[in-house]
Design an enzyme around this catalytic site. Structure first.
Site, PDB file in Angstrom:
ATOM      1  CD  GLN A   1       9.099  -3.481  -0.244  1.00 18.59           C
ATOM      2  OE1 GLN A   1       8.818  -3.005  -1.320  1.00 18.59           O
ATOM      3  NE2 GLN A   1       8.554  -4.303   0.460  1.00 18.59           N
TER       4      GLN A   1
ATOM      5  CD  GLU B   1      -3.174  -0.952   2.206  1.00 21.07           C
ATOM      6  OE1 GLU B   1      -3.003  -0.028   3.156  1.00 21.07           O
ATOM      7  OE2 GLU B   1      -3.858  -1.862   1.989  1.00 21.07           O
ATOM      8  CG  LEU B   2       3.840   2.129   3.182  1.00 18.69           C
ATOM      9  CD1 LEU B   2       4.952   1.792   3.999  1.00 18.69           C
ATOM     10  CD2 LEU B   2       3.315   3.652   3.613  1.00 18.69           C
TER      11      LEU B   2
ATOM     12  NE  ARG C   1      -2.226   4.586   2.056  1.00 20.46           N
ATOM     13  CZ  ARG C   1      -2.752   3.553   1.224  1.00 20.46           C
ATOM     14  NH1 ARG C   1      -3.846   3.001   1.943  1.00 20.46           N
ATOM     15  NH2 ARG C   1      -2.647   3.424  -0.171  1.00 20.46           N
TER      16      ARG C   1
ATOM     17  CB  SER D   1      15.699  -7.213  -2.928  1.00 22.81           C
ATOM     18  OG  SER D   1      15.452  -8.125  -3.522  1.00 22.81           O
ATOM     19  CD  GLN D   2       9.798 -11.529   0.189  1.00 26.26           C
ATOM     20  OE1 GLN D   2       9.401 -11.955  -0.861  1.00 26.26           O
ATOM     21  NE2 GLN D   2       9.342 -11.702   1.340  1.00 26.26           N
TER      22      GLN D   2
END
Length: 318
Positions: free
Chosen positions: A196, A185-186, A282, A198-199
């Site tokens: 972010q 959502e962000l 939010r 990282s997977q």
């Protein structure tokens, strides 16, 4: 598996460090390699990101400039080029003066446009002060136009701007530790910048992750309740399958079995005006409760720091 509470950290301490240090700290969140930061690591990290064209990391370092042009014709030429992602404001009655704030990435993009007096002057100014970031996009022959005055606006001066200009030119980065549903959502707020965890690259069976996957404690289920125990069972099952897949598959393949409850770290950078807009949305009663869990305390903290801008967002969250 580990279960963590969500949290946020306002990264205003980074604003007092070098541009390279800011870029490195934020960029290493993606790879969870913060342990590699030392007194000499920022320069090599920046050069590696430039070489690999990982431009998003350069959105985390901002510069504010006070520019006075020779005449309004030069100002018209500036806007004719349709500068992207640069915040440009008129700070007073002098129509040839502008406040310009932009990230390293936005400034690099601007300097690679059509050559003119302002581009040369701005390029010469930035090259002299920050060659690490601009040496490859500014011609060595670029010279400052004597009719164009440029000075760097220090953070303390930005903080003293009147509210309307402060909202436009004060950029703030916040590091969130949340679940993947909240981070999804962000990132919908398009006027922000994001980096972010990282997977794709983080291998959670490695020693630096403790050989386990971290999950965010669910707000919806009281700990020990039947629902919480079911959630915990599901997370443990996902973790077992993920770790088993890593024996023969890459992290980017194995991550396909990881759920929204996975912990992630995401840095969001935006000016205060955009933060005000985001938090109004939010922190409302209609927002996801897991989102409100971090945005309401963030809104209250920003209201404490910038009461002229954030009182409405703070009250909406109550």
């Amino acid at each position: 598996m580990r279960i963590l509470d969500p949290s946020f950290t306002i990264l205003d301490n980074l604003d007092r460090q070098s541009l390279a240090a800011r870029v490195e700290y934020c960029g290493r969140v993606c790879y969870k390699s913060e342990a590699s930061i030392d007194a000499h690591s920022a320069g090599p990290f920046v050069r590696k990101m430039l070489q690999r064209q990982h431009s998003s990391v350069f959105e985390m370092a901002m510069l504010s400039l006070d520019i006075r042009l020779r005449d309004e014709a030069q100002l018209a030429a500036l806007f004719a080029r349709q500068p992207r992602f640069l915040q440009i404001s008129l700070p007073g009655p002098d129509k040839t003066r502008r406040l310009l704030t932009g990230s390293i990435r936005a400034l690099r993009d601007f300097l690679q446009g059509e050559q003119d007096a302002l581009r040369d002057a701005l390029g010469a100014f930035l090259l002299a002060r920050h060659p690490l970031f601009f040496a490859d996009v500014v011609p060595t022959a670029a010279q400052a136009d004597a009719g164009i005055e440029i000075r760097k606006l220090p953070l303390a001066a930005v903080e003293e701007l009147p509210p309307a200009l402060l909202a436009e030119h004060r950029f703030l980065a916040v590091r969130f530790v949340v679940n993947r549903a909240v981070s999804h959502e962000l990132v919908r707020h398009r006027r922000c910048s994001f980096l972010q965890e990282s997977q794709r690259y983080c291998r959670y069976n490695s020693e630096r992750f403790g050989g386990e996957v971290a999950f965010i404690r669910p707000l919806f289920f009281p700990e020990g309740s039947p629902e919480f125990l079911l959630w915990q069972e599901a997370m443990a099952h996902c973790e077992r399958i993920y770790l088993k897949l890593l024996a023969s598959a890459s992290p980017q393949a194995a991550r396909s079995v990881l759920p929204n409850s996975c912990k992630t770290e995401i840095i969001v950078s935006a000016n205060l005006g955009q933060w005000r807009h985001m938090l109004a949305l939010r922190t409302s009663q209609a927002a996801d409760p897991s989102m409100r869990e971090v945005t309401i305390p963030l809104a209250r903290e920003l209201a404490r720091r910038y009461p002229a801008l954030f009182t409405a967002a703070e009250h909406r969250g109550q």
